[in-house]
Design a protein around this motif. Structure first.
Motif, short mmCIF file in Angstrom:
data_model
loop_
_atom_site.label_atom_id
_atom_site.label_comp_id
_atom_site.label_asym_id
_atom_site.label_seq_id
_atom_site.Cartn_x
_atom_site.Cartn_y
_atom_site.Cartn_z
N UNK A 1 2.85 -27.85 11.92
CA UNK A 1 1.90 -27.37 10.90
C UNK A 1 0.55 -27.01 11.49
N UNK A 2 0.45 -27.03 12.81
CA UNK A 2 -0.82 -26.76 13.47
C UNK A 2 -0.95 -25.33 13.97
N UNK A 3 -0.04 -24.48 13.57
CA UNK A 3 -0.11 -23.08 13.99
C UNK A 3 -1.26 -22.39 13.28
N UNK A 4 -2.03 -21.64 14.04
CA UNK A 4 -3.17 -20.92 13.46
C UNK A 4 -2.70 -19.58 12.88
N UNK A 5 -3.01 -19.31 11.62
CA UNK A 5 -2.65 -18.01 11.04
C UNK A 5 -3.55 -16.92 11.59
N UNK A 6 -3.12 -15.67 11.53
CA UNK A 6 -3.96 -14.56 12.02
C UNK A 6 -5.19 -14.37 11.15
N UNK A 7 -6.16 -13.64 11.68
CA UNK A 7 -7.40 -13.40 10.95
C UNK A 7 -7.14 -12.72 9.61
N UNK A 8 -6.16 -11.81 9.58
CA UNK A 8 -5.87 -11.10 8.34
C UNK A 8 -5.45 -12.07 7.24
N UNK A 9 -4.77 -13.14 7.61
CA UNK A 9 -4.35 -14.12 6.62
C UNK A 9 -5.57 -14.75 5.96
N UNK A 10 -6.55 -15.12 6.77
CA UNK A 10 -7.77 -15.73 6.23
C UNK A 10 -8.51 -14.74 5.32
N UNK A 11 -8.50 -13.47 5.69
CA UNK A 11 -9.18 -12.47 4.86
C UNK A 11 -8.53 -12.38 3.48
N UNK A 12 -7.22 -12.50 3.44
CA UNK A 12 -6.51 -12.38 2.16
C UNK A 12 -6.73 -13.60 1.27
N UNK A 13 -7.06 -14.74 1.87
CA UNK A 13 -7.30 -15.94 1.06
C UNK A 13 -8.59 -15.82 0.25
N UNK A 14 -9.38 -14.77 0.48
CA UNK A 14 -10.61 -14.57 -0.29
C UNK A 14 -10.33 -14.12 -1.72
N UNK A 15 -9.08 -13.78 -2.03
CA UNK A 15 -8.71 -13.34 -3.38
C UNK A 15 -9.05 -14.42 -4.40
N UNK A 16 -9.71 -14.04 -5.49
CA UNK A 16 -10.08 -15.00 -6.53
C UNK A 16 -9.31 -14.75 -7.83
N UNK A 17 -8.29 -13.89 -7.77
CA UNK A 17 -7.43 -13.60 -8.92
C UNK A 17 -8.23 -13.07 -10.11
N UNK A 18 -9.14 -12.16 -9.83
CA UNK A 18 -9.90 -11.53 -10.92
C UNK A 18 -9.11 -10.40 -11.57
N UNK A 19 -8.10 -9.90 -10.88
CA UNK A 19 -7.22 -8.84 -11.34
C UNK A 19 -7.94 -7.50 -11.53
N UNK A 20 -9.09 -7.35 -10.88
CA UNK A 20 -9.77 -6.05 -10.90
C UNK A 20 -8.92 -4.99 -10.21
N UNK A 21 -8.06 -5.41 -9.29
CA UNK A 21 -7.23 -4.47 -8.53
C UNK A 21 -6.17 -3.81 -9.41
N UNK A 22 -5.95 -4.30 -10.62
CA UNK A 22 -4.98 -3.68 -11.51
C UNK A 22 -5.49 -2.36 -12.08
N UNK A 23 -6.81 -2.18 -12.04
CA UNK A 23 -7.42 -0.98 -12.60
C UNK A 23 -6.97 0.26 -11.81
N UNK A 24 -6.38 1.20 -12.49
CA UNK A 24 -5.94 2.44 -11.86
C UNK A 24 -4.69 2.30 -11.01
N UNK A 25 -4.02 1.15 -11.08
CA UNK A 25 -2.82 0.93 -10.25
C UNK A 25 -1.60 1.57 -10.92
#
Length: 230
Positions: A118-142
């Motif tokens: 369980x000590x494997x480090x995830x890539x930087x992109x993984x950490x960037x994606x954890x910034x999601x706060x589930x506001x669902x603004x991304x549904x607009x225009x999808x």
């Protein structure tokens, strides 16, 4: 400062003008300031959601002039119109039904862990994606999410989750794909599930916008489209 507040009740839509009383002459109020004052003064039964007040939870998202904004962090201007986000079914006033998106992912995030390290480090992109706060603004225009409500489509049942996906569901599946604890089988499963949700719809899309600035096209959509072509 006069703003318009769109209210949905019992299948009816009404718009109320509200004059916001600035607490200081040079105050630049947030949308949430207006809603709280309106509820405390002129519209006591006004329904809306908010939580953290610090752009961490996403539940206060509303539309301002037809575009999603976080009520706790977006400033409002004279003449703006506040309404429930138009990508999800309204329940009452500015409150929309959010569970259909979350239920869509139920049973899909079932990766098979590889090993016990369980000590494997995830890539930087993984950490960037954890910034999601589930506001669902991304549904607009999808266009993928819009397919759930197209004429001729089966009535979407939020209780069971929507048939077609959206940038949020793709983000969750991409996180599974790049999680170092996911097995190869789990990564493949995540990609197949993205295809089932309508990943191909993204090929002709101009791009999706994230409420907190995540590069959804560069870090989620394009990598999955490239993987799907192999």
């Amino acid at each position: 400062m006069r703003v318009e507040i769109e209210i949905h009740r019992d299948g009816e839509t009404t718009v109320k003008d509200y004059d916001y009383a600035r607490r200081e002459t040079d105050e630049k109020p947030m949308i949430l300031d207006v809603l709280l004052q309106a509820q405390a003064t002129k519209i006591p039964d006004l329904a809306f959601r908010y939580g953290c007040r610090a752009r961490n939870c996403g539940v206060c998202t509303v539309d301002v002039n037809g575009r999603p904004r976080l009520a706790c962090r977006a400033r409002i201007r004279e003449g703006d119109r506040i309404s429930p986000i138009n990508t999800l079914p309204p329940l009452a006033d500015l409150v929309v039904r959010r569970d259909g998106v979350a239920r869509q992912m139920r049973g899909r995030l079932t990766s098979v862990a590889q090993g016990n390290d369980l000590n494997k480090d995830p890539p930087d992109d993984y950490h960037r994606l954890t910034a999601c706060i589930e506001c669902y603004a991304c549904l607009h225009g999808c266009p993928m999410h819009a397919k759930n409500f197209e004429e001729g489509a089966a009535d979407p049942n939020p209780t069971e989750g929507y048939r077609y996906g959206n940038p949020f569901s793709l983000l969750k599946l991409q996180m599974l794909r790049i999680d170092p604890l996911s097995s190869e089988a789990g990564q493949k499963q995540a990609l197949e599930q993205a295809k089932e949700l309508g990943l191909h719809t993204c090929q002709d899309c101009k791009g999706c916008k994230c409420g907190v600035g995540i590069d959804l096209m560069g870090k989620v959509v394009r990598p999955m489209l490239l993987a799907a072509e192999k």
